[in-house]
Enzyme design. Structure first.
Site, PDB file in Angstrom:
ATOM      1  N   HIS A 106      -1.645  26.781  -0.205  1.00 46.78           N
ATOM      2  CA  HIS A 106      -1.700  25.640  -1.119  1.00 46.78           C
ATOM      3  C   HIS A 106      -0.755  25.759  -2.308  1.00 46.78           C
ATOM      4  O   HIS A 106      -1.063  25.312  -3.414  1.00 46.78           O
ATOM      5  CB  HIS A 106      -3.133  25.404  -1.596  1.00 46.78           C
ATOM      6  CG  HIS A 106      -4.096  25.047  -0.501  1.00 46.78           C
ATOM      7  ND1 HIS A 106      -3.737  24.325   0.611  1.00 46.78           N
ATOM      8  CD2 HIS A 106      -5.427  25.330  -0.341  1.00 46.78           C
ATOM      9  CE1 HIS A 106      -4.799  24.159   1.402  1.00 46.78           C
ATOM     10  NE2 HIS A 106      -5.830  24.769   0.852  1.00 46.78           N
ATOM     11  N   HIS A 178      -7.816  17.662  -1.506  1.00 45.45           N
ATOM     12  CA  HIS A 178      -8.753  18.676  -1.023  1.00 45.45           C
ATOM     13  C   HIS A 178     -10.207  18.324  -1.383  1.00 45.45           C
ATOM     14  O   HIS A 178     -10.982  19.209  -1.766  1.00 45.45           O
ATOM     15  CB  HIS A 178      -8.355  20.034  -1.594  1.00 45.45           C
ATOM     16  CG  HIS A 178      -8.685  21.197  -0.717  1.00 45.45           C
ATOM     17  ND1 HIS A 178      -9.972  21.485  -0.335  1.00 45.45           N
ATOM     18  CD2 HIS A 178      -7.890  22.121  -0.140  1.00 45.45           C
ATOM     19  CE1 HIS A 178      -9.949  22.563   0.431  1.00 45.45           C
ATOM     20  NE2 HIS A 178      -8.704  22.965   0.567  1.00 45.45           N
ATOM     21  N   GLU A 314      -8.258  17.058   5.224  1.00 50.18           N
ATOM     22  CA  GLU A 314      -6.991  17.209   4.499  1.00 50.18           C
ATOM     23  C   GLU A 314      -5.853  16.715   5.374  1.00 50.18           C
ATOM     24  O   GLU A 314      -5.383  17.427   6.264  1.00 50.18           O
ATOM     25  CB  GLU A 314      -6.770  18.677   4.149  1.00 50.18           C
ATOM     26  CG  GLU A 314      -7.888  19.293   3.327  1.00 50.18           C
ATOM     27  CD  GLU A 314      -7.893  20.821   3.438  1.00 50.18           C
ATOM     28  OE1 GLU A 314      -6.880  21.454   3.115  1.00 50.18           O
ATOM     29  OE2 GLU A 314      -8.908  21.380   3.870  1.00 50.18           O
TER      30      GLU A 314
HETATM   31  C1  BGC Z   1      -8.171  26.108   3.953  1.00 48.17           C
HETATM   32  C2  BGC Z   1      -9.313  27.083   3.888  1.00 48.17           C
HETATM   33  C3  BGC Z   1      -9.458  27.543   2.480  1.00 48.17           C
HETATM   34  C4  BGC Z   1      -9.700  26.334   1.614  1.00 48.17           C
HETATM   35  C5  BGC Z   1      -9.833  26.665   0.156  1.00 48.17           C
HETATM   36  C6  BGC Z   1      -8.518  24.950   3.082  1.00 48.17           C
HETATM   37  O1  BGC Z   1      -7.497  24.010   3.118  1.00 48.17           O
HETATM   38  O2  BGC Z   1      -7.905  25.689   5.255  1.00 48.17           O
HETATM   39  O3  BGC Z   1      -9.082  28.180   4.734  1.00 48.17           O
HETATM   40  O4  BGC Z   1     -10.494  28.452   2.345  1.00 48.17           O
HETATM   41  O5  BGC Z   1      -8.642  25.434   1.773  1.00 48.17           O
HETATM   42  O6  BGC Z   1      -8.826  27.462  -0.263  1.00 48.17           O
END
Ligand code: BGC
Length: 347
Positions: A106, A178, A314
């Protein structure tokens, strides 16, 4: 329409964050903060017209700064995991932050979930826009990236998220939101009983570090098949390697899009409240994440969130697509405009 702005506490750097509230007169309200351009709450009516907050989140901006779950945040420039935190653009290797083992998740600590955006409200459009100019080299990536994210609450009970950005050098644009949803209410516990339909014939399996292997596997005959609606929990504990690796669903689905435009790709409903949410997007992929890694988070109004208390949809380019030539690329060419729209519609 009764929209308003209020303060949302001070960040650890002493900056005041704000909350922008949009209402639509149809029982819906959306709260968004300029910290991370984050959705803080969505009040959505149930079958009897009673509204409840269906989004996991915190009460104060400092909780968002400390949180590691990315509740409701805008993710960018590059969502999901990037192998070795490295990207190659125009023959140059760019090193991003290794914030999850050897990989980037991210976009790291300079990611868009951690900045204060410039906000402007459009009363007539019932929307709030967040603007940011990312410097060349931000997050280790090339190009000055001028990006605007607009949230609109429509009269049709849609939360519409529109992204528009331009860069002066070739760069990556793979933005997402998210939000963690629990249609019974943010504090209602597990989401395994939610019924999900997902318009995806295939998904991208992951290997070490939860990086896609590059394969695009049919969902047919696997627990990943949501083409006929079933509960999220129906197969979540199946003896299936991909589910074991991720502790549940945490995978990118290859959406069965008919066009490049915005199409309905998922529908999720919860029977006790009668709430249904539809997801629309113009992007090729969507991460279904069932909150497997939420350990214990003190959330809004004294709520305590644990494993699988929220589910994320997402929308995105496939993870690590910049490094996997067979995946549709999230490369944004210099001077081109990146646009994308995702809609969460409450019915
Ligand atoms: C990921 C997860 C992660 C979460 C928070 C999601 O987009 O796929 O693996 O734990 O984000 O970081």
């Amino acid at each position: 329409m009764g929209n308003k702005v209020s303060e949302f506490g001070k960040t650890s750097k002493g900056k005041i964050a704000h909350i922008y509230t949009l209402v639509n007169g149809k029982g819906m309200a959306l709260e968004v903060t300029d910290y991370g351009a984050t959705m803080v709450s969505i009040l959505a009516p149930d079958a009897k017209g009673r509204s409840k907050d269906v989004l996991l989140g915190y009460d104060d901006v400092q909780d968002y700064e400390q949180g590691t779950c990315y509740f409701g945040a805008i993710i960018g420039r590059n969502g999901n995991r990037t192998k070795d935190a490295q990207v190659v653009i125009d023959g140059h290797v760019y090193q991003m932050e290794k914030n999850e083992g050897e990989n980037n998740l991210h976009s790291g600590s300079e990611g868009y979930s951690n900045i204060i955006w410039d906000a402007s409200v459009d009363e007539d459009g019932n929307s709030v826009s967040f603007h940011h100019v990312g410097a060349d080299g931000e997050q280790g990536l090339p190009g000055t990236f001028d990006i605007t994210v607009t949230y609109t609450l429509t009269m049709e009970n849609e939360v519409k998220i529109h992204y528009e950005g331009i860069s002066d050098k070739d760069t990556i644009a793979n933005m997402t939101n998210h939000g963690y949803y629990n249609l019974a209410g943010h504090a209602a516990g597990k989401i395994e009983d939610h019924i999900l339909w997902l318009d995806a014939d295939a998904f991208t399996p992951v290997g070490q570090g939860m990086i896609p292997t590059g394969e695009i596997l049919p969902v047919e005959g696997t627990p990943m098949d949501f083409r006929a609606a079933k509960s999220i929990g129906a197969d979540i504990e199946a003896d299936y390697e991909q589910l074991k690796i991720a502790g549940g669903y945490d995978h990118n689905f290859a959406l069965d899009k008919k066009t490049k435009g915005v199409e309905k790709v998922a529908e999720v409903s919860e029977s006790t409240s009668g709430r249904t949410m539809e997801v629309y997007t113009d992007l090729p992929g969507m991460q279904l994440y069932t909150g497997n890694f939420i350990v214990k988070e003190e959330g809004k109004e004294g709520a305590e969130y644990t494993k699988r208390n929220g589910v994320c949809f997402e929308t995105q380019y496939f993870p690590n697509s910049i490094n996997i030539p067979s995946f549709e690329s999230c490369l944004l060419k210099a001077g081109d405009t990146f646009t994308s729209t995702t809609i969460y519609k409450f019915c």
